[in-house]
Structure formats: C-alpha cells, structure tokens
Design a protein around this motif. Structure first.
Motif, PDB file in Angstrom:
ATOM      1  N   VAL A 278       0.863  -1.193   0.000  1.00 24.44           N
ATOM      2  CA  VAL A 278       0.000   0.000   0.000  1.00 24.44           C
ATOM      3  C   VAL A 278       0.894   1.237   0.000  1.00 24.44           C
ATOM      4  CG1 VAL A 278      -1.820   1.234   1.225  1.00 24.44           C
ATOM      5  CG2 VAL A 278      -1.787  -1.275   1.239  1.00 24.44           C
TER       6      VAL A 278
ATOM      7  N   SER B 298       0.422   4.479   0.145  1.00 24.29           N
ATOM      8  CA  SER B 298       0.209   5.523   1.152  1.00 24.29           C
ATOM      9  C   SER B 298       0.753   5.096   2.516  1.00 24.29           C
ATOM     10  CB  SER B 298      -1.272   5.874   1.258  1.00 24.29           C
ATOM     11  OG  SER B 298      -2.036   4.747   1.647  1.00 24.29           O
ATOM     12  N   LYS B 299       0.635   3.830   2.837  1.00 26.56           N
ATOM     13  CA  LYS B 299       1.128   3.325   4.126  1.00 26.56           C
ATOM     14  C   LYS B 299       2.658   3.343   4.157  1.00 26.56           C
ATOM     15  CE  LYS B 299      -2.830   1.955   5.966  1.00 26.56           C
ATOM     16  NZ  LYS B 299      -3.348   2.394   7.245  1.00 26.56           N
TER      17      LYS B 299
END
Length: 60
Positions: free
Chosen positions: A7, A9-10
C-alpha cells in the motif's frame, strides 16, 4: 511483476513518520518484488512440508 503488492500511502507515511524523508515511486516496485519473492519462497516451503497453508514459519 505486474502489480504493486504494498500500500503506497502506508509505505510513504511510515517512511515520513520514521525519518522525515520523502519516498520515491520506485521503492514501491522494489518492495513489491521482494514481497513477491518472499511469498513464492514461502509457498514452496509449505508445499515441501505437504501443507496447503502458508504460515509465518515459512518466511524464516
């Protein structure tokens, strides 16, 4: 490899929070390739043990 397995954004948030650094786009490809390699090796280990479930110990 055709798809990103992490992910974005993570990952970017983790790096920013831990270091204050920015994250280049290429890191997602590299991380995804490493995840794919780890999973492939874990699958092979589970097969060799006669299981159809990949477990945490297969990553060791």
């Amino acid at each position: 490899m055709a798809e990103i397995l992490v992910v974005a954004s993570k990952i970017k948030k983790f790096i920013k929070d831990k270091s204050g650094f920015n994250t280049s786009a290429e890191i997602l490809d590299v991380l995804s390739q490493r995840v794919e390699n780890l999973c492939t090796a874990a699958i092979e280990k589970a097969k060799a043990d006669g299981r159809k479930t990949v477990k945490g110990r297969d990553l060791e």
